[in-house]
Design an enzyme around this catalytic site. Structure first.
Site, PDB file in Angstrom:
ATOM      1  N   HIS A   1       0.867  -1.180   0.000  1.00  0.00           N
ATOM      2  CA  HIS A   1       0.000   0.000   0.000  1.00  0.00           C
ATOM      3  C   HIS A   1       0.903   1.228   0.000  1.00  0.00           C
ATOM      4  O   HIS A   1       2.048   1.164   0.447  1.00  0.00           O
ATOM      5  CB  HIS A   1      -0.891   0.030   1.246  1.00  0.00           C
ATOM      6  CG  HIS A   1      -1.720  -1.197   1.426  1.00  0.00           C
ATOM      7  ND1 HIS A   1      -1.752  -1.913   2.614  1.00  0.00           N
ATOM      8  CD2 HIS A   1      -2.560  -1.835   0.578  1.00  0.00           C
ATOM      9  CE1 HIS A   1      -2.577  -2.946   2.480  1.00  0.00           C
ATOM     10  NE2 HIS A   1      -3.078  -2.923   1.255  1.00  0.00           N
TER      11      HIS A   1
ATOM     12  N   GLU B   1      -3.954  -4.122  -4.482  1.00  0.00           N
ATOM     13  CA  GLU B   1      -5.418  -4.089  -4.513  1.00  0.00           C
ATOM     14  C   GLU B   1      -5.899  -2.660  -4.358  1.00  0.00           C
ATOM     15  O   GLU B   1      -6.584  -2.319  -3.396  1.00  0.00           O
ATOM     16  CB  GLU B   1      -6.025  -5.013  -3.447  1.00  0.00           C
ATOM     17  CG  GLU B   1      -5.126  -5.330  -2.261  1.00  0.00           C
ATOM     18  CD  GLU B   1      -5.230  -4.327  -1.125  1.00  0.00           C
ATOM     19  OE1 GLU B   1      -5.818  -3.250  -1.315  1.00  0.00           O
ATOM     20  OE2 GLU B   1      -4.698  -4.625  -0.043  1.00  0.00           O
TER      21      GLU B   1
END
Length: 353
Positions: A258, A296
């Site tokens: 992330h 993601e």
């Protein structure tokens, strides 16, 4: 700044890695590899920068290997259009054998050949703890998930790489409560960040947040720096133990990440072309068994998806987390090194992305 060898008018300097100070200095056609102010190696660049002749080298084979690796990183960094270099070590048969045995060179006919995809997998140039071997495999269970035991987390500086098109060094350091909590707190409260992270709050919230990440064995929080300026926060995770695992067939050493780019001055393609592949490079080097990196991002984050596509990530599918509609993206180790995705371009002179 044009650092192409063919147009050089004076010496240029290329710092190598985070270890003992090593630099490559180009002066006319000669490359000088210097460590701690001591000359180690001298090479001559010939035939449109496609041929290297070794003029002087240290007797220590390990030191010579690192010097060759550093010199070649600099040449490929200055000239991203090169796809290989022929190396003449003259009568240094032991060094030639070491280069082949360590996978830094291959034989092409009668010539030693150096390939950028081999050089970029040599950990010494970038990792602080390059001598650490991958942890022997032992399966354990965490919250009902079977996965390999993970190595103890590092601390402090873990990676450094000189970015020739920025003339700047990028580093990644493990985040700490003492050194980075205020920074993380400010970034998480930036409206641009909060729109996708939803983690705005007071200092104590972020203290608890970072504390949890720091003790979680499957996650590693990093702060990215350009020079001495922190610019972003990164969370690396092992996919097998992560919330993403149920949504695809996660391998034992798949890794994911992330990102928060907290400083406006470091947004945009010019800097993404440096930090994104450097982060991928670190994850691939950290454990040679990592063959895939996944992400993601929010399916609605179109700009990030475009950046990932340009950087070699394939879009696999959209799926639903409890908190967001996400896009599964994936980068293969073979593609990253085979297509030389650590550079913003692979042709022409040094990139100015």
């Amino acid at each position: 700044m044009n650092r192409a060898l063919s147009s050089a008018t004076g010496p240029h300097v290329f710092p190598i890695g985070p270890g003992p100070a090593m630099t490559v200095v180009q002066d006319e056609r000669d490359l000088h590899v210097i460590a701690n102010d001591v000359p180690l190696m001298r090479l001559r660049v010939e035939e449109q920068s496609k041929y290297l002749k070794m003029l002087a080298a240290p007797d220590d084979p390990q030191l010579a290997l690192r010097a060759v690796s550093g010199a070649v990183e600099a040449i490929f960094g200055w000239r991203p259009g090169l796809d290989r270099l022929a190396l003449d070590v003259e009568d240094r048969e032991k060094l030639a054998s070491e280069l082949l045995n360590h996978g830094l060179a291959v034989m092409t006919g009668d010539n030693l050949t150096l390939l950028p995809e081999l050089v970029m997998q040599r950990r010494d140039n970038w990792l602080v703890d390059a001598a650490r071997s991958p942890l022997p495999q032992l399966y354990v269970m965490t919250d009902g998930k079977r996965h390999p035991r993970r190595a103890p987390k590092p601390s402090g500086l873990v990676y450094a790489r000189f970015i020739p098109w920025l003339a700047e060094t990028i580093t990644f350091r493990v985040a700490s409560l003492d050194g980075h909590l205020d920074l993380l707190h400010r970034w998480m409260n930036d409206p641009r960040v909060d729109a996708f992270w939803n983690e705005a709050g007071d200092l104590e919230k972020h203290r608890a947040y970072l504390s949890k990440i720091l003790v979680d064995p499957h996650m590693l929080p990093l702060i990215g720096y350009f020079g001495n300026a922190p610019f972003g926060y990164f969370e690396l995770y092992w996919a097998k133990e992560n919330r993403i695992a149920p949504f695809y067939d996660a391998d034992d050493y798949d890794r994911g990440w992330h990102v928060v780019v907290g400083e406006d001055a470091y947004r945009g393609r010019r800097y993404i072309s440096a930090w994104l592949p450097s982060l991928m490079h670190y994850m691939f080097l950290d454990d040679c068994r990592t063959q895939r990196i996944v992400g993601e991002p929010a399916a609605a984050h179109l700009q990030q998806l475009r950046n990932l596509e340009v950087s070699g990530f394939a879009k696999i599918k959209n799926f639903d987390f409890p908190h967001k509609r996400a896009t599964l993206v994936m980068l293969l180790r073979e593609r990253f090194f085979g297509d030389r995705l650590w550079l913003p371009v692979a042709t022409g002179s040094t990139a100015a992305a």
